[in-house]
Design a protein around this motif. Structure first.
Motif, short mmCIF file in Angstrom:
data_model
loop_
_atom_site.label_atom_id
_atom_site.label_comp_id
_atom_site.label_asym_id
_atom_site.label_seq_id
_atom_site.Cartn_x
_atom_site.Cartn_y
_atom_site.Cartn_z
N GLY A 193 45.99 -67.12 -67.14
CA GLY A 193 45.57 -68.22 -68.00
C GLY A 193 44.45 -69.04 -67.38
O GLY A 193 43.49 -69.41 -68.06
N ARG A 194 44.56 -69.31 -66.10
CA ARG A 194 43.51 -70.08 -65.43
C ARG A 194 42.21 -69.29 -65.34
O ARG A 194 41.12 -69.84 -65.51
CB ARG A 194 43.98 -70.48 -64.03
CG ARG A 194 45.18 -71.40 -64.04
CD ARG A 194 45.48 -71.97 -62.68
NE ARG A 194 46.70 -72.78 -62.70
CZ ARG A 194 46.96 -73.75 -61.85
NH1 ARG A 194 46.08 -74.05 -60.91
NH2 ARG A 194 48.09 -74.44 -61.92
N LEU A 195 42.35 -68.00 -65.07
CA LEU A 195 41.15 -67.17 -64.95
C LEU A 195 40.53 -66.90 -66.31
O LEU A 195 39.34 -67.10 -66.53
CB LEU A 195 41.52 -65.86 -64.26
CG LEU A 195 40.39 -64.86 -64.04
CD1 LEU A 195 39.36 -65.43 -63.08
CD2 LEU A 195 40.94 -63.54 -63.50
N GLY A 196 41.36 -66.45 -67.25
CA GLY A 196 40.83 -66.09 -68.57
C GLY A 196 40.50 -67.28 -69.43
O GLY A 196 39.54 -67.24 -70.22
N GLY A 197 41.27 -68.37 -69.31
CA GLY A 197 41.00 -69.55 -70.12
C GLY A 197 39.62 -70.12 -69.87
O GLY A 197 38.89 -70.46 -70.81
N GLY A 198 39.24 -70.21 -68.60
CA GLY A 198 37.91 -70.72 -68.29
C GLY A 198 36.81 -69.79 -68.76
O GLY A 198 35.80 -70.23 -69.33
N ALA A 199 37.01 -68.47 -68.56
CA ALA A 199 35.98 -67.51 -68.96
C ALA A 199 35.81 -67.46 -70.48
O ALA A 199 34.68 -67.44 -71.00
CB ALA A 199 36.33 -66.12 -68.42
N ILE A 200 36.92 -67.44 -71.20
CA ILE A 200 36.83 -67.34 -72.67
C ILE A 200 36.25 -68.61 -73.27
O ILE A 200 35.41 -68.56 -74.17
CB ILE A 200 38.22 -67.03 -73.25
CG1 ILE A 200 38.67 -65.62 -72.83
CG2 ILE A 200 38.21 -67.13 -74.77
CD1 ILE A 200 40.07 -65.27 -73.24
N SER A 201 36.71 -69.77 -72.79
CA SER A 201 36.16 -71.02 -73.33
C SER A 201 34.68 -71.14 -73.04
O SER A 201 33.90 -71.63 -73.87
CB SER A 201 36.92 -72.22 -72.75
OG SER A 201 36.66 -72.37 -71.37
N GLU A 202 34.25 -70.66 -71.86
CA GLU A 202 32.83 -70.69 -71.52
C GLU A 202 32.03 -69.76 -72.43
O GLU A 202 30.91 -70.08 -72.84
CB GLU A 202 32.65 -70.30 -70.05
CG GLU A 202 31.26 -70.50 -69.51
CD GLU A 202 30.91 -71.96 -69.31
OE1 GLU A 202 29.72 -72.26 -69.11
OE2 GLU A 202 31.82 -72.81 -69.36
N LYS A 203 32.62 -68.60 -72.73
CA LYS A 203 31.94 -67.63 -73.59
C LYS A 203 31.73 -68.20 -74.99
O LYS A 203 30.63 -68.11 -75.56
CB LYS A 203 32.78 -66.35 -73.67
CG LYS A 203 32.24 -65.28 -74.59
CD LYS A 203 31.02 -64.62 -74.00
CE LYS A 203 30.57 -63.45 -74.85
NZ LYS A 203 29.35 -62.82 -74.31
N PHE A 204 32.75 -68.82 -75.56
CA PHE A 204 32.65 -69.28 -76.94
C PHE A 204 31.88 -70.59 -77.07
O PHE A 204 31.30 -70.88 -78.11
CB PHE A 204 34.05 -69.42 -77.55
CG PHE A 204 34.61 -68.13 -78.04
CD1 PHE A 204 34.42 -67.71 -79.34
CD2 PHE A 204 35.34 -67.31 -77.19
CE1 PHE A 204 34.93 -66.51 -79.79
CE2 PHE A 204 35.87 -66.10 -77.62
CZ PHE A 204 35.65 -65.69 -78.93
N VAL A 205 31.89 -71.41 -76.01
CA VAL A 205 31.16 -72.67 -76.11
C VAL A 205 29.65 -72.42 -76.07
O VAL A 205 28.86 -73.24 -76.55
CB VAL A 205 31.59 -73.63 -74.98
CG1 VAL A 205 30.89 -73.31 -73.67
CG2 VAL A 205 31.30 -75.08 -75.37
N ARG A 206 29.24 -71.28 -75.51
CA ARG A 206 27.83 -70.92 -75.46
C ARG A 206 27.42 -69.96 -76.56
O ARG A 206 26.27 -69.55 -76.62
CB ARG A 206 27.48 -70.30 -74.10
CG ARG A 206 27.69 -71.25 -72.93
CD ARG A 206 27.38 -70.55 -71.62
NE ARG A 206 27.69 -71.42 -70.49
CZ ARG A 206 26.87 -72.33 -69.98
NH1 ARG A 206 25.69 -72.49 -70.52
NH2 ARG A 206 27.24 -73.07 -68.96
N SER A 207 28.37 -69.57 -77.42
CA SER A 207 28.05 -68.65 -78.51
C SER A 207 27.51 -69.44 -79.70
O SER A 207 27.38 -70.67 -79.67
CB SER A 207 29.31 -67.87 -78.91
OG SER A 207 30.25 -68.74 -79.51
#
Length: 368
Positions: A193-207
């Motif tokens: 959750g800590r690893l994927g949550g940061g990566a996924i939120s970063e991906k979608f906030v820049r999409s």
């Protein structure tokens, strides 16, 4: 030619760094999954000493796997391409501009304003910071966004740490003798959750969607509410195993999303103070939800079972945590609503920060 070479070199270096980062994260995920697998295997069958040593050796190798990155960079250094300097131009701009040139009208006006401010003729009013700028601690405390984020985070981590603190009792109530696997599943979910949550939120906030990060807090709190209802009304070993991993995953996402959201809303100047105040939500949630709510209800049900001739030292059955899990599910429903309100309020901030590429990481148009 020099600019093109620099651009290609920068792109190659970025690609190499991305590859190294992906390798380190993949090694971490593999290590976590391997540890959970060995825990399950050790609980299912009795391992010989040789097998235990072999499994331990593989663990050491996985721990040392990230060292392959500096070894590779040391042994296989990439030669930098030789750049051809362009011929010097006959007409070059002077490095220094003569100081005897008369100042422009704009500069004269700025000097006049500064002199007037120094003499007290002009009183400059201090503007309060806007979202995304550096806030002082006292300025952030009077903002609704700060407390909406704090309350949403408090619900997410407070209910999650309640499950973590009571995993052994929850497992015993469901008839699970060895709760080691439950702790391993929760820990693996927390890590992912800590690893994927940061990566996924970063991906979608820049999409192109520009999804605010609190959206992921609301989504995981919805999942938490469903998991708590499952634990309340279907307390079986299989459900407990699955919910332990799911709750750990959602618990990890809360922290991964909260940290960058605080920096994006209130700046980095006083980030340490803001983070520490946010971190208070974890122990406070443990006291209120784990000790005062789940602990008291569990002790009351255990005492009732003892008086009825039940187990003398533990509480058995779904009634031990049913009311507590229903309350936790209701709190997560409230936390979902709070996080959605926060996401709607701060969407313009993320649009301003990331619509044309992050102000921290310029997009390709800005770079070239």
């Amino acid at each position: 030619a020099v600019q093109a070479g620099d651009r290609r070199g920068g792109e190659e270096e970025d690609a190499m760094q991305d590859g190294h980062f992906a390798f380190a994260q993949a090694a971490s995920v593999l290590l976590g999954a391997y540890l959970v697998g060995t825990t399950v295997l050790g609980s299912a069958v009795k391992l010989s000493d040789a097998a235990s040593y072999a499994l331990f050796g593989v663990t050491v190798l996985l721990l040392l796997a990230p060292l392959a990155i500096p070894v590779k960079m040391t042994l296989f250094r990439k030669k930098k391409p030789t750049l051809v300097e362009p011929p010097a131009s006959a007409e070059e701009e002077p490095l220094l501009i003569p100081s005897d040139l008369p100042p422009a009208d704009e500069d004269s006006e700025k000097v006049d304003v500064l002199l007037a401010e120094g003499e007290g003729a002009v009183v400059k009013r201090k503007r309060r910071p806007r979202r995304g700028e550096d806030f002082k601690f006292t300025e952030a405390l009077v903002k609704a966004d700060f407390w909406l984020l704090w309350f949403g985070y408090f619900i997410g981590v407070g209910t999650g740490v309640t499950v973590l603190n009571n995993l052994a009792q929850i497992g015993a109530a469901a008839g699970i003798a060895d709760t080691t696997i439950l702790l391993s599943l929760f820990g693996l979910g927390n890590f992912l959750g800590r690893l994927g949550g940061g990566a996924i939120s970063e991906k979608f906030v820049r999409s192109v969607l520009l999804l605010p990060r609190p959206i992921w807090m609301s989504l995981t709190q919805t999942v938490l509410a469903v998991a708590y209802l499952c634990l309340a009304y279907a307390l079986t070993p299989g459900v407990v195993y699955a919910c332990a991993a799911v709750v750990g995953l959602c618990y990890g996402v809360q922290l991964a999303v909260m940290i960058p959201t605080v920096s994006e809303l209130f700046g980095l100047k006083n980030f340490g103070l803001f983070y520490n105040l946010m971190a208070v939500a974890n122990p406070l949630g443990a006291v209120l939800f784990s000790e005062e709510l789940a602990g008291r209800l569990y002790d009351g049900e255990a005492a009732r079972q003892r008086h009825s001739g039940g187990h003398p030292h533990a509480c058995i059955g779904p009634e031990c945590f049913r009311v507590a899990f229903v309350v936790l599910a209701g709190c997560c429903a409230l936390g979902t609503a709070v996080s959605l309100v926060l996401a709607a309020r701060i969407r313009p901030v993320f649009r301003a920060l990331y619509a044309g590429g992050s102000f921290r990481l310029p997009n390709s148009n800005q770079q070239h």
